[in-house]
Structure formats: structure tokens, C-alpha cells
Design a protein around this motif. Structure first.
Motif, mmCIF file in Angstrom:
data_model
loop_
_atom_site.group_PDB
_atom_site.id
_atom_site.type_symbol
_atom_site.label_atom_id
_atom_site.label_comp_id
_atom_site.label_asym_id
_atom_site.label_seq_id
_atom_site.Cartn_x
_atom_site.Cartn_y
_atom_site.Cartn_z
ATOM 1 N N GLY B 217 5.021 19.558 35.681
ATOM 2 C CA GLY B 217 5.756 19.342 36.913
ATOM 3 C C GLY B 217 4.890 18.917 38.080
ATOM 4 O O GLY B 217 5.374 18.745 39.177
ATOM 5 N N GLN B 218 3.607 18.754 37.875
ATOM 6 C CA GLN B 218 2.774 18.274 38.977
ATOM 7 C C GLN B 218 2.147 16.955 38.559
ATOM 8 O O GLN B 218 1.781 16.787 37.428
ATOM 9 C CB GLN B 218 1.645 19.242 39.272
ATOM 10 C CG GLN B 218 2.115 20.576 39.745
ATOM 11 C CD GLN B 218 0.939 21.515 39.834
ATOM 12 O OE1 GLN B 218 -0.182 21.118 39.587
ATOM 13 N NE2 GLN B 218 1.187 22.739 40.180
ATOM 14 N N SER B 219 2.020 16.058 39.516
ATOM 15 C CA SER B 219 1.348 14.807 39.178
ATOM 16 C C SER B 219 -0.160 15.051 39.158
ATOM 17 O O SER B 219 -0.654 16.006 39.743
ATOM 18 C CB SER B 219 1.703 13.733 40.181
ATOM 19 O OG SER B 219 1.492 14.233 41.475
ATOM 20 N N LYS B 220 -0.847 14.180 38.504
ATOM 21 C CA LYS B 220 -2.279 14.413 38.300
ATOM 22 C C LYS B 220 -3.030 14.479 39.621
ATOM 23 O O LYS B 220 -3.906 15.278 39.803
ATOM 24 C CB LYS B 220 -2.852 13.266 37.458
ATOM 25 C CG LYS B 220 -3.191 13.702 36.054
ATOM 26 C CD LYS B 220 -4.266 12.834 35.514
ATOM 27 C CE LYS B 220 -3.806 12.009 34.354
ATOM 28 N NZ LYS B 220 -4.852 11.310 33.693
ATOM 29 N N LYS B 221 -2.690 13.573 40.531
ATOM 30 C CA LYS B 221 -3.470 13.500 41.761
ATOM 31 C C LYS B 221 -2.786 14.307 42.844
ATOM 32 O O LYS B 221 -2.016 13.796 43.614
ATOM 33 C CB LYS B 221 -3.557 12.030 42.202
ATOM 34 C CG LYS B 221 -4.710 11.292 41.631
ATOM 35 C CD LYS B 221 -5.763 11.131 42.718
ATOM 36 C CE LYS B 221 -7.001 10.476 42.176
ATOM 37 N NZ LYS B 221 -8.058 10.428 43.147
ATOM 38 N N ARG B 222 -3.091 15.622 42.872
ATOM 39 C CA ARG B 222 -2.570 16.423 43.976
ATOM 40 C C ARG B 222 -3.720 16.753 44.892
ATOM 41 O O ARG B 222 -4.810 17.069 44.452
ATOM 42 C CB ARG B 222 -1.949 17.710 43.416
ATOM 43 C CG ARG B 222 -0.476 17.550 43.136
ATOM 44 C CD ARG B 222 0.174 18.882 42.920
ATOM 45 N NE ARG B 222 0.373 19.563 44.174
ATOM 46 C CZ ARG B 222 -0.074 20.776 44.426
ATOM 47 N NH1 ARG B 222 -0.749 21.434 43.548
ATOM 48 N NH2 ARG B 222 0.148 21.348 45.578
ATOM 49 N N ARG B 223 -3.446 16.727 46.172
ATOM 50 C CA ARG B 223 -4.519 17.026 47.099
ATOM 51 C C ARG B 223 -4.857 18.497 46.988
ATOM 52 O O ARG B 223 -3.988 19.342 47.052
ATOM 53 C CB ARG B 223 -4.049 16.694 48.526
ATOM 54 C CG ARG B 223 -3.928 15.223 48.751
ATOM 55 C CD ARG B 223 -4.097 14.936 50.222
ATOM 56 N NE ARG B 223 -5.176 15.694 50.774
ATOM 57 C CZ ARG B 223 -6.373 15.193 51.002
ATOM 58 N NH1 ARG B 223 -6.636 13.957 50.706
ATOM 59 N NH2 ARG B 223 -7.316 15.924 51.530
ATOM 60 N N ARG B 224 -6.152 18.772 46.857
ATOM 61 C CA ARG B 224 -6.549 20.177 46.769
ATOM 62 C C ARG B 224 -6.610 20.762 48.154
ATOM 63 O O ARG B 224 -7.138 20.154 49.073
ATOM 64 C CB ARG B 224 -7.934 20.248 46.119
ATOM 65 C CG ARG B 224 -7.845 20.438 44.624
ATOM 66 C CD ARG B 224 -9.106 20.971 44.096
ATOM 67 N NE ARG B 224 -10.231 20.261 44.626
ATOM 68 C CZ ARG B 224 -11.466 20.454 44.220
ATOM 69 N NH1 ARG B 224 -11.699 21.315 43.275
ATOM 70 N NH2 ARG B 224 -12.458 19.799 44.754
ATOM 71 N N GLU B 225 -6.074 21.987 48.293
ATOM 72 C CA GLU B 225 -6.115 22.607 49.606
ATOM 73 C C GLU B 225 -7.496 23.171 49.847
ATOM 74 O O GLU B 225 -8.141 23.642 48.930
ATOM 75 C CB GLU B 225 -5.092 23.738 49.655
ATOM 76 C CG GLU B 225 -3.693 23.247 49.375
ATOM 77 C CD GLU B 225 -2.671 24.194 49.930
ATOM 78 O OE1 GLU B 225 -1.547 24.148 49.480
ATOM 79 O OE2 GLU B 225 -3.019 24.985 50.806
ATOM 80 N N SER B 226 -7.890 23.148 51.096
ATOM 81 C CA SER B 226 -9.222 23.660 51.403
ATOM 82 C C SER B 226 -9.229 25.169 51.217
ATOM 83 O O SER B 226 -8.205 25.836 51.289
ATOM 84 C CB SER B 226 -9.590 23.310 52.832
ATOM 85 O OG SER B 226 -8.871 24.140 53.708
ATOM 86 N N LYS B 227 -10.442 25.703 50.994
ATOM 87 C CA LYS B 227 -10.547 27.118 50.701
ATOM 88 C C LYS B 227 -10.083 27.973 51.863
ATOM 89 O O LYS B 227 -9.545 29.060 51.671
ATOM 90 C CB LYS B 227 -12.008 27.473 50.341
ATOM 91 C CG LYS B 227 -12.431 26.931 48.997
ATOM 92 C CD LYS B 227 -11.944 27.847 47.912
ATOM 93 C CE LYS B 227 -12.190 27.461 46.495
ATOM 94 N NZ LYS B 227 -13.015 26.410 46.106
ATOM 95 N N GLU B 228 -10.262 27.445 53.089
ATOM 96 C CA GLU B 228 -9.816 28.247 54.246
ATOM 97 C C GLU B 228 -8.309 28.437 54.207
ATOM 98 O O GLU B 228 -7.778 29.537 54.415
ATOM 99 C CB GLU B 228 -10.221 27.559 55.556
ATOM 100 C CG GLU B 228 -11.692 27.672 55.886
ATOM 101 C CD GLU B 228 -12.469 26.558 55.241
ATOM 102 O OE1 GLU B 228 -11.816 25.717 54.622
ATOM 103 O OE2 GLU B 228 -13.689 26.553 55.359
ATOM 104 N N LYS B 229 -7.612 27.335 53.927
ATOM 105 C CA LYS B 229 -6.156 27.441 53.889
ATOM 106 C C LYS B 229 -5.726 28.383 52.778
ATOM 107 O O LYS B 229 -4.794 29.177 52.922
ATOM 108 C CB LYS B 229 -5.550 26.057 53.659
ATOM 109 C CG LYS B 229 -5.683 25.129 54.836
ATOM 110 C CD LYS B 229 -4.473 24.201 54.933
ATOM 111 C CE LYS B 229 -4.657 23.193 56.039
ATOM 112 N NZ LYS B 229 -5.277 21.953 55.606
ATOM 113 N N LEU B 230 -6.419 28.275 51.645
ATOM 114 C CA LEU B 230 -6.080 29.160 50.538
ATOM 115 C C LEU B 230 -6.321 30.611 50.921
ATOM 116 O O LEU B 230 -5.549 31.499 50.544
ATOM 117 C CB LEU B 230 -6.935 28.803 49.321
ATOM 118 C CG LEU B 230 -6.552 27.507 48.610
ATOM 119 C CD1 LEU B 230 -7.593 27.180 47.578
ATOM 120 C CD2 LEU B 230 -5.216 27.645 47.949
#
Lengths: 331, 349
Positions: B217-230
């Protein structure tokens, strides 16, 4: 002079991003504690089953702890741990995902080794490249209610690498692992088969001649035509059922037996186990217990346990800080 | 009398000027108007070839005419021909414009309205011909539908990120494998019976479709969230779990979902402690690398400076040496034994 200058071709590793998405799952099959000889053999059989993406000559010492394996797992790209352990009640198989993944604990009610299964068969099969490719996996009966079943399904589905429909060569799918879940008894049957294709509808002597290159014995026959037309259509063990024959397309690759209509034959190899899912934990042999077959704890008990654990952690940290301060003071 | 004299004098002058004009070849006197045979931008190869051919033929014809005594036309004759032709066209134009002018001059006001009316009618005709209104309506509807769809997709993607990954294979793979497995040793009949039972479902190993396919259900190119946001998300999750009323449900749901996605290989970042560590690690790494970059720049600048320094020194040296050489040369001249011209002081002292 300019023409012979070196031309930079691979300035960027363009394949890197693709490789990340297609990581092959690798596993460690480890025994924990002192195992009886039969279980040690089972361990070896399991390692053979997990080939080729496992360390088949893994050397583990008694002094190795989980942390050692974890530390090595990262750089080597190992994603799953299969831990075999033993108590006087039963043997246990733990399937866990590195590095922080859930752990499934199975109690092995009974098992049979490779060698024993081979001994029960008249013609045990062990072709050359059988363990050069990963097996397929089939899970039957896992569709029922229960999160633990879902986790089991996903876990086993991801132990073996995914098959690329476009580029797969059918000749490489030579093994299959079957897990059958029985709802009433809650037992999982674990079986391991090798796949072979047999041409269908060809008479036996012809089959022997063409595929096994066996020169026929024409002593009792008057004419060569008798050899072709005489006896039976197929062997006794041949399956009449339409459902079990496969129409292989022409682009089936380099399969050895490429008759237009083939039957799929499964012959059992490898260990046979009957297991029961006992525990699902959140971490790698640690963490909160998500599901337990026998022990059910009330929420208060769970909260109490968690509190205890946190208190102990805090205490330990405090003690460590004190010790370090002492050491620094003494220096 | 005067009139006749004037006329005869004018006539004489005219004859004189005509003779003069006759002396000038027509090429220089009469201006040639722009011909189509000349090259202009946008001529295709065929057109250019045709024009060239035409000019060549014209040249040939003109040469022959030039040397043909019968066809000889003097400059004067050509002029006359010209003037006759132009007068004819002028007459025609004058007639036409007279009629036109009369109309325009007459009713200026109403023709504007008429023109507007005509314009409106013409536009309506054209619009009716191409179904402008219907087309505009459908275009608007299509655009709205597209926007709605986009919003829906964005919403469903957000939802499916938290939901457990589902593993399904496509139809062809399933039937293929089902055929293979239908002959499991000794269980043929049972399987036939149980396939009908809805509790007994088959699930198979993972199958990858072609490139760029949607996995889980996810496309290959998803933007990774920065560690701070996580980290922020993880702490919020922890707080939700501590919450007295819904905390338990949240925790249960989250742990099961996390277990499912972890077992399928996705990384779940829910531990704020670990996330803090990685944030710190990243920061240190960034600091270190920026420091190294600064050092590299430093060294480059130093090298440049050093080189410039040596260069300046060499230039200075060269200048000095030149000057010294000059002086030495002069000295040599002046230091000749018995040179009378050398003076220590100025001349007028």
C-alpha cells in the motif's frame, strides 16, 4: 590523446536505491542452551532448509550471548533469528525479527528429522541444485480471527525472499514449505517438500527412454512398433485428476522436463514438525507479551509488572551512576 | 500667343529631358519593385529551387530581349508603360474608395452597433458549432472530480500508513501455485473438501510485481520523515498511551500494528529514547562534517595565499633586478676610467 582518456562511467551508484528496496531476508539458526543430539540434528536440518540465505556453518560457542549475535547481525544484513531451545517439557522454536521485531515462540510437540524421512521413502530425492534457491511458502488455515495468526503469517511470509513475477525462472522454485494450521487443536504442521514435474499421458517405457535415456529391452517384442504401442498408458501412480496437472507455457525457462502437460509431484524432504504457538512478544526475546496461549494476565497485573520493571531499571541506572562516580573519585 | 510660346518652350524642354532620360539605361533609372523571386525567410528548398530557376530563365529571356533589335524598348517607353499601368490601378482604387467613403462618412454611429451585432452573432454561431457550453461544463466537472480524487487518495494513504500491511498475491500467481499444491501427498481429497470451507484460506509467499509497483500500500518513493519529527510523534504516542481512559486501547492497537509491520520488514519508530539518541548522533555527525569542510576550505585558501605570496615576491624581485641591471649598466658607462663627464653634484651648482 583525448580519445584514449579514461571515461568515467559509474560516477553514481545508481543501483543503490534499488538495492535498498529489494533486501533479501537472511537468517541465523541458533541453538540456545545445551541441546540433546537429536535436537542438534534438527538444528542442522533447519539450517539446511533455510539455505541459501543463512549461515550454514555458523560457529556458535557456549559463551556467545544474544547481544553478540545481534551485533553481528546488523552489518551482515541478517533479518531473522531462529532459536532452538530445550527444556525437559519440550523443545521450543523461537522465530524473531531483527533488530527490534516481534518474537514468536512455538512449542514443538513432535518432530522428525531429514534422515528419518528419507529412510521411510523408497526413492528419496536429492537433486543437485535443490538448496541453491529459496523455498516457496504456503500457509493454510491461517485466515481465522486473531492478531497472533496475522503476525505469524507475515513473519513466515517474510522469512523467504519475495518472488519477482516478471523475472522468476520456474526452474528455481524447487522446494516448498507448508504450514498448516488446525483451528481445533491449534497445532501447526510444518512440512518441507521438493517439487518435480512429471510429464503426463506418456506411456511408461517411452518416458523411460526419453527422459531417463534408458535403452529399452526389446527381447520379448517382435517389432519396434510394439514397444511404442504396447503397454499401459501411464503408470499406476499417475494422477488422473485434472486439477493437479499443469499446462506449462512455452516460455518456462530451462526446465528439464518440458512436456506440454505436466503433473506436479511433491516429495517430502527435510524436517517435519508439529508446533503450537505459545507466545508472541513485542521485542527480540524481550519486551511486553502480546499474546500468550496459557497465561492470561489482567490489565492490573500487566501494569504492576511494567511498574516493577521500570523501577528496577531506574534503580540499576542509579547504581551505575554511583559506581561511575566512585570510580572517578578514586582515580 | 504667350500660351503657345510657353507650350513650345515646355515641349522643347520636355524633348530635351526625354533625350537625357533615354541616355540613361533603364536599369538605373526605373526602380524595380520587389519581385517574388527574391529570397525571404521561410522559403522551403523547393521554393528556393523554383525561384532560382525562374530567375535564371528570366535572365536568359531578358538577355535575348536586350539583344533583339525588334524588342528594343527605351527607358522612356518603359516609363510610359509604367505610368499607364499605375494610372489604371489608381482609377480603379479611386472608384472603389469613393463608394466606400460615402458610406462610412454617412452613418458612423449605426455601423458600430451593426458591427457589434454581427460580431456577437458570429461568436454565437461558432460557439454553437463547437458546443462550447457543454464542453466547459464537462471540463469543470472533470476538474472537480480530479481534485476530489486527489484528496481522497491523500486521505487513504495517510490512513493506510498506520494500518497493518496486507499481503496478497495477484490472481495468476495464486492459481499457478494452487495447481502446484493441489497434489500435496496424501491430502488430495481433504484439500478438495476444505477449499470450500471459508475458514480454510491459503496464503502464499510474497510476490513482487514489476518495477514501480505498490508494495504494502505504499509507493516505493516515500519521503522519509526526519528523526526530529519522528521523535515528536513518538513522544505524543507515549503520552496517548499514558492517558487513563483510552491509553490501553491505543497501546494495544499500536503494539499489534507495530508487531505486524516489523515482521513484514518495515521500520517502526516508536521509542523516544532511541530516537533521541539517533537525533544526537546525526547532529554530531553533521557538526563533524561541517568542521571538516571548514578545514578543507581553510587549507585551500592557505594554499592559494601561499602561492600568491610567492608570486608577488617573484614579481617584486624581477622589478628590482631590472632596476639594478639598468643602474649597473649606467654605472658601467660612467665608471669608465678617465671619464670626465661624471659629476657628484648637480650641473648648475
Amino acid at each position: 590523446m583525448a580519445r584514449t582518456r579514461r571515461k568515467k562511467k559509474r560516477t553514481q551508484n545508481a543501483l543503490q536505491s534499488e538495492g535498498e528496496a529489494e533486501k533479501v531476508p537472511r537468517s541465523f539458526v541458533i541453538g540456545r542452551g545445551k541441546l540433546p543430539p537429536l535436537l542438534r540434528q534438527l538444528l542442522k536440518d533447519l539450517r539446511k532448509l533455510m539455505l541459501p540465505h543463512t549461515a550454514v556453518h555458523l560457529k556458535e560457542k557456549k559463551s556467545n550471548s544474544m547481544k553478540d549475535f545481534l551485533h553481528v547481525a546488523g552489518p551482515l544484513g541478517v533479518t531473522h533469528f531462529l532459536l532452538l531451545s530445550h527444556t525437559d517439557k519440550a523443545a521450543y522454536l523461537r522465530v524473531a525479527r531483527c533488530p527490534r521485531g516481534p518474537t514468536l515462540t512455538f512449542k514443538i510437540h513432535s518432530y522428525a528429522l531429514d534422515a528419518e524421512i528419507a529412510r521411510t521413502q523408497i526413492r528419496p530425492r536429492a537433486p543437485e541444485g535443490l538448496f541453491k534457491n529459496s523455498p516457496l511458502i504456503v500457509l493454510a488455515g491461517f485466515g481465522g480471527e486473531g492478531e497472533h495468526l496475522k503476525v505469524t503469517t507475515t513473519m513466515f511470509q517474510n522469512i523467504f525472499p519475495a518472488i519477482n513475477v516478471n523475472t522468476v525462472n520456474l526452474a528455481t522454485c524447487q522446494r516448498v514449505v507448508l504450514l498448516n494450521y488446525d483451528k481445533e487443536s491449534k497445532l501447526i504442521d510444518f512440512r518441507h517438500y521438493s517439487i518435480s514435474l512429471q510429464p503426463v499421458g506418456v506411456s511408461r517405457p517411452l518416458k523411460k527412454l526419453v527422459y531417463n535415456r534408458k535403452i529399452p529391452d526389446l527381447r520379448g517384442l517382435g517389432d519396434v512398433s510394439e514397444f511404442v504401442t504396447k503397454s499401459g498408458y501411464g503408470s499406476e501412480s499417475e494422477v488422473e485428476d485434472e486439477g493437479s496437472t499443469v499446462q506449462l507455457s512455452s516460455d518456462v525457462g530451462h526446465l528439464k522436463y518440458k512436456a506440454p502437460k505436466s503433473a506436479v509431484r511433491l516429495q517430502e524432504i527435510g524436517p517435519r514438525m508439529t508446533m503450537q504457538l505459545v507466545k508472541v512478544e513485542e521485542g527480540l526475546c524481550s519486551g511486553a507479551v502480546l499474546f500468550h496461549e496459557y497465561i492470561k494476565k489482567t490489565p492490573e497485573e500487566i501494569a504492576a509488572l511494567k511498574e516493577n520493571k521500570e523501577k528496577r531499571e531506574a534503580l540499576r541506572k542509579q547504581r551505575r551512576a554511583e559506581q561511575e562516580a566512585n570510580v572517578r573519585r578514586k582515580e | 500667343m504667350d500660351d503657345a510660346e510657353l507650350q513650345s518652350r515646355v515641349h522643347e524642354h520636355r524633348l530635351f529631358f526625354d533625350k537625357l532620360v533615354d541616355l540613361i539605361p533603364a536599369k538605373f533609372y526605373i526602380s524595380k519593385d520587389e519581385e517574388e523571386n527574391t529570397w525571404h525567410y521561410g522559403m522551403s528548398k523547393a521554393q528556393r529551387a523554383a525561384a532560382k530557376q525562374a530567375t535564371r530563365e528570366n535572365l536568359k529571356k531578358a538577355k535575348r530581349d536586350r539583344l533583339d533589335p525588334d524588342k528594343f524598348t527605351s527607358t522612356l517607353d518603359l516609363l510610359q508603360q509604367r505610368s499607364e499601368a499605375s494610372s489604371k490601378t489608381e482609377a480603379k482604387a479611386a472608384d472603389a474608395s469613393e463608394n466606400g467613403n460615402a458610406q462610412v462618412q454617412g452613418n458612423r454611429a449605426t455601423t458600430y452597433e451593426e458591427l457589434r451585432e454581427r460580431l456577437r452573432k458570429r461568436m454565437e454561431e461558432l460557439r454553437a458549432k463547437r458546443n462550447a457550453d457543454a464542453a466547459a461544463a464537462t471540463a469543470r466537472k472533470a476538474r472537480n472530480w480530479k481534485d476530489e480524487k486527489k484528496k481522497q487518495n491523500a486521505r487513504s494513504q495517510k490512513r493506510s500508513i498506520g494500518v497493518a500491511a496486507q499481503h496478497t498475491t495477484t490472481q495468476p500467481a495464486e492459481t499457478h501455485k494452487k495447481q502446484k499444491l493441489a497434489h500435496v501427498g496424501g491430502m488430495a481429497e481433504n484439500v478438495e473438501k476444505e477449499i470450500g470451507d471459508k475458514n480454510n484460506t491459503f496464503e502464499f509467499g510474497r510476490v513482487k510485481m514489476g518495477l514501480g509497483s505498490e508494495v504494502n500500500g505504499q509507493s516505493k518513493k516515500r519521503r522519509r520523515e526526519s528523526k526530529e519529527k519522528l521523535l515528536v510523534k513518538a513522544t505524543k504516542l507515549q503520552q496517548q498511551m499514558q492517558d487513563p481512559e483510552n491509553g490501553e486501547d491505543v497501546r494495544l492497537k499500536h503494539t499489534w500494528n507495530a508487531a505486524l509491520s516489523r515482521s513484514s520488514g518495515e521500520k517502526v519508530y516508536d521509542d523516544p529514547g532511541l530516537l533521541k539518541q539517533s537525533v544526537k548522533r546525526e547532529k554530531l555527525k553533521r557538526q563533524k562534517s561541517s568542521k571538516k569542510w571548514g578545514q578543507r576550505k581553510e587549507t585551500v585558501n592557505q594554499l592559494i595565499d601561499a602561492k600568491q605570496q610567492t608570486r608577488q615576491e617573484h614579481i617584486k624581485e624581477r622589478k628590482q633586478q631590472k632596476l639594478e641591471r639598468k643602474m649597473a649598466k649606467r654605472e658601467k658607462k660612467l665608471l669608465r676610467p678617465g671619464f670626465e663627464g661624471r659629476r657628484e653634484t648637480f650641473i648648475n651648482e
